[in-house]
Structure formats: structure tokens, C-alpha cells
Design an enzyme around this catalytic site. Structure first.
Site, PDB file in Angstrom:
ATOM      1  N   ASP A 196       3.053  11.686  17.068  1.00  0.00           N
ATOM      2  CA  ASP A 196       3.171  11.841  15.610  1.00  0.00           C
ATOM      3  C   ASP A 196       1.784  11.948  14.981  1.00  0.00           C
ATOM      4  O   ASP A 196       1.451  11.235  14.043  1.00  0.00           O
ATOM      5  CB  ASP A 196       3.942  10.654  15.025  1.00  0.00           C
ATOM      6  CG  ASP A 196       4.407  10.903  13.588  1.00  0.00           C
ATOM      7  OD1 ASP A 196       4.313  12.059  13.123  1.00  0.00           O
ATOM      8  OD2 ASP A 196       4.848   9.941  12.931  1.00  0.00           O
ATOM      9  N   GLN A 247       5.058   3.130   1.198  1.00  0.00           N
ATOM     10  CA  GLN A 247       6.428   2.986   1.671  1.00  0.00           C
ATOM     11  C   GLN A 247       6.876   4.299   2.281  1.00  0.00           C
ATOM     12  O   GLN A 247       6.560   5.370   1.771  1.00  0.00           O
ATOM     13  CB  GLN A 247       7.335   2.603   0.495  1.00  0.00           C
ATOM     14  CG  GLN A 247       8.776   2.363   0.878  1.00  0.00           C
ATOM     15  CD  GLN A 247       9.551   1.732  -0.271  1.00  0.00           C
ATOM     16  OE1 GLN A 247       8.969   1.131  -1.158  1.00  0.00           O
ATOM     17  NE2 GLN A 247      10.868   1.867  -0.241  1.00  0.00           N
ATOM     18  N   GLY A 248       7.603   4.215   3.392  1.00  0.00           N
ATOM     19  CA  GLY A 248       8.134   5.396   4.045  1.00  0.00           C
ATOM     20  C   GLY A 248       9.603   5.219   4.363  1.00  0.00           C
ATOM     21  O   GLY A 248      10.244   4.256   3.918  1.00  0.00           O
ATOM     22  N   LEU A 307       0.811  -1.220   0.000  1.00  0.00           N
ATOM     23  CA  LEU A 307       0.000   0.000   0.000  1.00  0.00           C
ATOM     24  C   LEU A 307       0.840   1.263   0.000  1.00  0.00           C
ATOM     25  O   LEU A 307       0.416   2.300  -0.495  1.00  0.00           O
ATOM     26  CB  LEU A 307      -0.923   0.016   1.224  1.00  0.00           C
ATOM     27  CG  LEU A 307      -1.995  -1.067   1.293  1.00  0.00           C
ATOM     28  CD1 LEU A 307      -2.755  -0.970   2.604  1.00  0.00           C
ATOM     29  CD2 LEU A 307      -2.944  -0.958   0.119  1.00  0.00           C
ATOM     30  N   PHE A 336      10.903   4.404   7.120  1.00  0.00           N
ATOM     31  CA  PHE A 336      11.193   3.369   8.113  1.00  0.00           C
ATOM     32  C   PHE A 336      10.574   2.014   7.783  1.00  0.00           C
ATOM     33  O   PHE A 336      10.712   1.075   8.552  1.00  0.00           O
ATOM     34  CB  PHE A 336      10.720   3.835   9.493  1.00  0.00           C
ATOM     35  CG  PHE A 336      11.337   5.136   9.899  1.00  0.00           C
ATOM     36  CD1 PHE A 336      12.703   5.240  10.115  1.00  0.00           C
ATOM     37  CD2 PHE A 336      10.556   6.274  10.039  1.00  0.00           C
ATOM     38  CE1 PHE A 336      13.278   6.449  10.471  1.00  0.00           C
ATOM     39  CE2 PHE A 336      11.120   7.484  10.401  1.00  0.00           C
ATOM     40  CZ  PHE A 336      12.497   7.575  10.616  1.00  0.00           C
ATOM     41  N   GLY A 337       9.882   1.907   6.650  1.00  0.00           N
ATOM     42  CA  GLY A 337       9.302   0.612   6.324  1.00  0.00           C
ATOM     43  C   GLY A 337       8.191   0.713   5.304  1.00  0.00           C
ATOM     44  O   GLY A 337       8.061   1.718   4.597  1.00  0.00           O
ATOM     45  N   GLU A 338       7.398  -0.345   5.234  1.00  0.00           N
ATOM     46  CA  GLU A 338       6.333  -0.446   4.240  1.00  0.00           C
ATOM     47  C   GLU A 338       5.020  -0.840   4.910  1.00  0.00           C
ATOM     48  O   GLU A 338       5.017  -1.367   6.019  1.00  0.00           O
ATOM     49  CB  GLU A 338       6.696  -1.510   3.190  1.00  0.00           C
ATOM     50  CG  GLU A 338       7.987  -1.230   2.458  1.00  0.00           C
ATOM     51  CD  GLU A 338       8.461  -2.404   1.618  1.00  0.00           C
ATOM     52  OE1 GLU A 338       9.363  -2.185   0.791  1.00  0.00           O
ATOM     53  OE2 GLU A 338       7.938  -3.532   1.796  1.00  0.00           O
ATOM     54  N   VAL A 339       3.925  -0.573   4.204  1.00  0.00           N
ATOM     55  CA  VAL A 339       2.601  -0.991   4.673  1.00  0.00           C
ATOM     56  C   VAL A 339       1.975  -1.890   3.608  1.00  0.00           C
ATOM     57  O   VAL A 339       1.978  -1.559   2.420  1.00  0.00           O
ATOM     58  CB  VAL A 339       1.684   0.219   4.953  1.00  0.00           C
ATOM     59  CG1 VAL A 339       0.308  -0.249   5.409  1.00  0.00           C
ATOM     60  CG2 VAL A 339       2.301   1.128   6.011  1.00  0.00           C
TER      61      VAL A 339
END
Length: 537
Positions: A390, A279-280, A277, A282-285
Site C-alpha cells: 500500500d 480518520q480513515g 490527527l 479502518f480507523g483513526e490516527v
């Protein structure tokens, strides 16, 4: 949680004051005493100082009767009565498909004997129909022949959530539900969808009081032995109510508490990553599947993002935070790369929904309602003495019917990245962060309030990056000098005033989330009663 990609004049100073909440009585319809005498039971005059609690009402930790907005207590309390002997029969409120070999599949209306209810969220039960034994989610069942088993009973639900459900498209005039009263212990509220030429579709609320002898009434001249008989009567005659009760409000199947019994730290092999879905830094969703049976959202963290031990400790706290406006944490893979398994929200992040989804067509009432939902969840975090750290549109998830839930609460504290922990550079969300948190690392619930004010600008400006045209360093310098974003285009000044309250330099002068929730929920009755939709908002 993730990195930020980014590349207006002072408003008038106003003093924050805590205004009293509206009189709870004003939320209810007028006492319908003008109609003719109706059948009911006779009883002594009500004693308003003696409202006995129903055995499953009030602040009971387990809320088994569902509805879209049941709020789950972090410490479930078993039902009274000798359940361990299996003598109390429970009935299923929803269908459930087994996720493991230890679960029982069942259909709505199926009856069970409870063998062991000491586990809280998952009970060992025996199906009376099939004789099979296994675990069932405790919030999917209620005692048979109790009020909790009635389709129209929605339990612990607030006025605003009742209105959201009843005003969903497809519901007709006369659609109704019964819920616990927010304001009177031991009483109930009847909420009915209505329509009139002035207000259009709206919801009326009537308080149902309890008599000393066990009867119930909305008006003293029509008293009933049970809530069931009261509902039956008003389904046949309006009898002074705004409209006859016609249809039970459709409920939404609640999320289970966890994926299954003892499914907290799960093996990586039990998860399948299906569709990426996002990506950032620090990781992925991902959309994924657990155990081949259950659709979930999976956040995968890059190795080194956070210490597994610290994460697991924080996750134990996070999973106890249970509120219908928080994305529930289902399970974790605690060895690197860390996986975080949560409820899957079909519309994705609020930021993407506003920029690229149907959110860009929303008018002010829907946007304010979404803000009120977020404030509701944050008020719970406030009551639990927790901090998000956040809060922004990217960390709010959207479901059907514009339901909003807060995600990633508490995770930002655990990030080990040097650029992030130094609170500078592209990875840190400077534009959403209160100055005392950005400069000195002083994160509190009041710094979350600041972030909420920024989130309000994202909502009203349909996902626009805050402080347009300014880079992070410039934002920090200007805010320290007293600069605050001007009122967004077509945004009511009263909403901008709330934003400026959230951006008070002194954290103690910022409002509570409880106040913000109340302000937003009553916005179109108390603050902007003359609002008319325009071309944009």
C-alpha cells in the site's frame, strides 16, 4: 493504510536496463597531496589488500553512535569483551529521560558499567556517577574512549545521508563528520561541507584508509596514530582538503528500539489519546502519550478490520524491520480494538504536507531527495524479502528537515473488509495498485515498484490525485489497454521515463528499488546536471 477518496497519452516505449552505479571513487575528493609535508607518524607503505575491521565497525548489528541516519540491524550483536562482569565502561552519547521505574535517566557524557547486555536493545547498567542501576537504550551509549564515543563519528551512514545532514540550514563551511566507508571494508570517510562559486553549498568526501600498523591517512605523506589525531590535525590546517574542519555536524537523537524493556504488548490503559490527527475507513490516527512520559503516534483500528491473532503474528515481523527510513513499530495493543504505537512524525503524512503544508513550496531537488529517501527504505524492504502492498504518499510520514519514513508496511494484507479484499470500491487504492495485483491479487515487490511510480506523480504534482478526472473502474480498464499517465506539468522527461519504467506491464521488466534509489540519489549529477530551478519546479 486506509480508504481512498477519488472521483492522459502514451509515452514512448523505452527498454529498462540496469545501469552500473557510478564509480565509488568518484564520490571522494581528490587526494590532497599537493600541500607541504605535515606532522604525522611514519609507517610502512600501505597494503591496500589488508584492511582490518575495527571491533565495532562493519556490519555489527548494534549501531550505538547515532546520527540521524544510523541503520539498525534486525539482530543486534553484543559488544565483544566481558560486559557481564561490568568491566567495560560505556559513555552516554545523548540525554535520556526515564520512561518507566526500571529505566535510568541520564545525561550526555555520563558513564556506566554494563551489568547485562544479553537483551540487545536495552541493557542493564549501573551509573558510575550515582550508583543507580536500571535499563538504558543500547543505541544511546558507546564504549568510553572509543571512536564510537567521539561526537564527530556517525558510524554506518551512507554518502547521501551524510550530505543531507551536512547541508541542513545553519551548518557552516567546514562542518564535518566521519563515517564508515560504504565501499571499502575497514576504511572510513570524512565528509565536509564546502562552498564554491560554481556549485554553491556542497559536500566533499575523503576516504580515510588504515595502515597495517594501525595508523590512518587520507594521503600517504600525512599519517596518524589514531582517527582522533587525524581529525585534530585537519581541524588546525586544511592541508590539502577543501577546507579546514571547523564544527562537528549536529546529530539527531536516534529513536530507541521499542518504548522500554519488555514494552511490546502493552495495556490499553498505558496509552492516552491526546490529539486526533486523521480518520480513515479502518480507523483513526492520534498523537498520544505512553506511560505518562513518551509522545507517540497511535493508530486505532475499528473492530473487525483484521484478526488480532494474524495482526500480532505480522507485527512480530514488522518490529524486526529496522531502517532509518521506516517508521519504527514501538508497541501494540493486541486485543480489539487494536492499537498500533509508532514513532510520532511531526510534519504528518507526505500527502497532507504536499497539499496543505510547506511541501507545496518545494522545488524539484527537495522532491527528488524525498523520493530517494523513500526508495532507500523500499530497497531495504526489498532486501528483506518483504512487501509493502500500500505504498502511496498518504502512507509516508515527514519529520524535520524533510526526513521521510515509510509507514503501514505489510498491514494491507491483513484487512478483512469484504469491499477491500475484493479489490474494488472506494476503500481499495486502485489508482496506486499494479494491474496484476488489482486484477489477480498478485502482490510482489514489483507491484510496490509500480506504486512507487504513482507516488512520484504525487510528489511532482504536489499531492494531486493520480489519473485526474478518471474513476477507479476507468483507470483499471485504461491501464490494461496500455494507457499510462503523461508527464506531469514542468516535470523533467527523464523523471517521467523512470515513472514509465515502474509501470511496465511485465513486472519482471520493472526496475529494482536498489536501482531506483541509485538513480534518484545521483539524479542531479548523472541525469539532470544542467537543472535550474524554475517558477514551479
Amino acid at each position: 493504510m486506509g480508504c481512498i477518496k477519488s472521483k492522459e497519452d502514451k509515452g514512448p516505449s523505452i527498454k529498462y536496463r540496469t545501469e552500473p552505479k557510478p564509480d565509488p571513487g568518484s564520490q571522494y575528493g581528490a587526494d590532497p597531496t599537493q600541500a607541504t609535508q605535515s606532522p604525522g607518524i611514519k609507517g610502512p607503505a600501505p597494503n591496500f589488500n589488508s584492511h582490518s575491521m575495527t571491533p565495532f565497525g562493519g556490519s555489527s548489528g548494534i549501531t550505538p553512535f547515532g546520527g540521524a541516519s544510523s541503520i539498525f540491524s534486525p539482530t543486534p550483536v553484543p559488544y565483544p569483551g566481558g560486559l557481564t562482569g561490568g568491566v567495560t565502561v560505556f559513555v552516554a552519547l545523548y540525554d535520556y529521560e526515564a520512561r518507566t521505574t526500571e529505566d535510568l535517566s541520564f545525561r550526555k557524557g555520563e558513564r556506566f558499567q554494563i551489568i547485562n547486555n544479553t537483551e540487545g536493545d536495552w541493557w542493564e547498567a549501573r551509573s558510575i556517577a550515582t550508583g543507580k542501576t536500571g535499563y538504558i537504550p543500547s543505541n544511546y551509549v558507546a564504549p568510553a574512549d572509543s571512536i564510537q564515543a567521539e561526537e564527530w563519528y556517525f558510524g554506518k551512514m551512507g554518502r547521501k545521508d551524510a550530505e543531507r545532514l551536512l547541508l541542513n540550514p545553519g551548518n557552516q563551511r567546514g562542518t564535518f563528520l566521519v563515517r564508515e566507508s560504504e565501499t571499502t571494508k575497514g576504511a572510513y570517510s570524512l565528509s565536509i561541507r564546502d562552498w564554491d562559486e560554481v556549485r554553491g553549498d556542497n559536500v566533499k568526501h575523503y576516504k580515510i584508509r588504515k595502515l597495517d600498523n594501525g595508523g590512518y591517512y587520507i594521503t600517504t605523506r600525512a599519517q596518524f596514530e589514531s582517527l582522533q589525531k587525524l581529525v585534530k590535525h585537519y581541524s588546525e590546517h586544511a592541508d590539502g582538503l577543501c577546507y579546514r574542519l571547523t564544527t562537528v555536524c549536529p546529530s539527531v537523537k536516534p529513536q530507541t528500539q521499542g518504548l522500554a524493556k519488555d514494552a511490546w504488548e502493552i495495556p490499553r490503559e498505558s496509552l492516552r489519546l491526546d490529539v486526533k490527527l486523521g480518520q480513515g475507513c479502518f480507523g483513526e490516527v492520534w498523537i498520544g502519550t505512553w506511560n505518562g512520559t513518551t509522545k507517540v503516534a497511535i493508530k486505532t483500528l475499528k473492530p473487525g478490520t483484521m484478526m488480532p491473532e494474524a495482526f500480532l503474528q505480522e507485527a512480530q515481523i514488522m518490529k524486526k524491520l529496522r531502517h532509518d527510513k521506516l517508521v519504527p513499530l514501538y508497541a501494540v495493543v493486541s486485543e480489539e480494538p487494536i492499537y498500533i504505537v509508532t514513532e510520532y512524525m511531526i510534519k504528518g503524512s507526505l500527502l497532507d504536507f504536499l497539499k496543505e503544508g510547506n511541501g507545496k513550496y518545494l522545488k524539484l531537488p527537495q522532491l527528488v531527495d524525498m523520493a530517494a529517501q523513500i526508495a532507500d527504505g523500499m530497497a531495504y524492504i526489498e532486501r528483506m524479502n518483504y512487501i509493502h502492498r500500500d505504498l502511496r504518499a498518504a502512507n509516508i510520514l515527514v519529520g524535520d528537515n524533510l526526513v521521510c519514513k515509510i509507514a503501514d508496511f505489510g498491514l494491507a494484507r491483513l484487512i478483512e473488509d469484504n469491499e477491500y479484499t475484493a479489490r474494488q470500491g472506494a476503500k481499495f487504492p486502485i489508482k496506486w495498485t499494479a494491474p496484476e495485483a488489482a486484477l489477480y491479487g498478485r502482490f510482489t515487490i514489483k507491484s510496490d515498484v509500480w506504486s512507487f511510480g504513482i507516488l512520484l506523480t504525487e510528489l511532482v504534482a504536489k499531492g494531486r490525485v493520480p489519473y485526474p478526472g478518471m474513476v477507479n473502474r476507468e483507470v483499471l480498464e485504461q491501464v490494461e489497454r496500455g494507457y499510462r499517465m503523461p508527464c506531469p506539468q514542468r516535470c523533467p522527461e527523464s523523471l517521467h521515463e523512470l515513472m514509465k519504467l515502474c509501470w511496465k506491464k511485465d513486472p519482471d521488466e520493472r526496475p529494482t528499488f536498489e536501482y531506483i534509489q541509485s538513480f534518484l540519489e545521483d539524479y542531479f549529477t548523472a541525469t539532470e546536471p544542467q537543472y535550474q530551478p524554475g517558477d514551479n519546479l
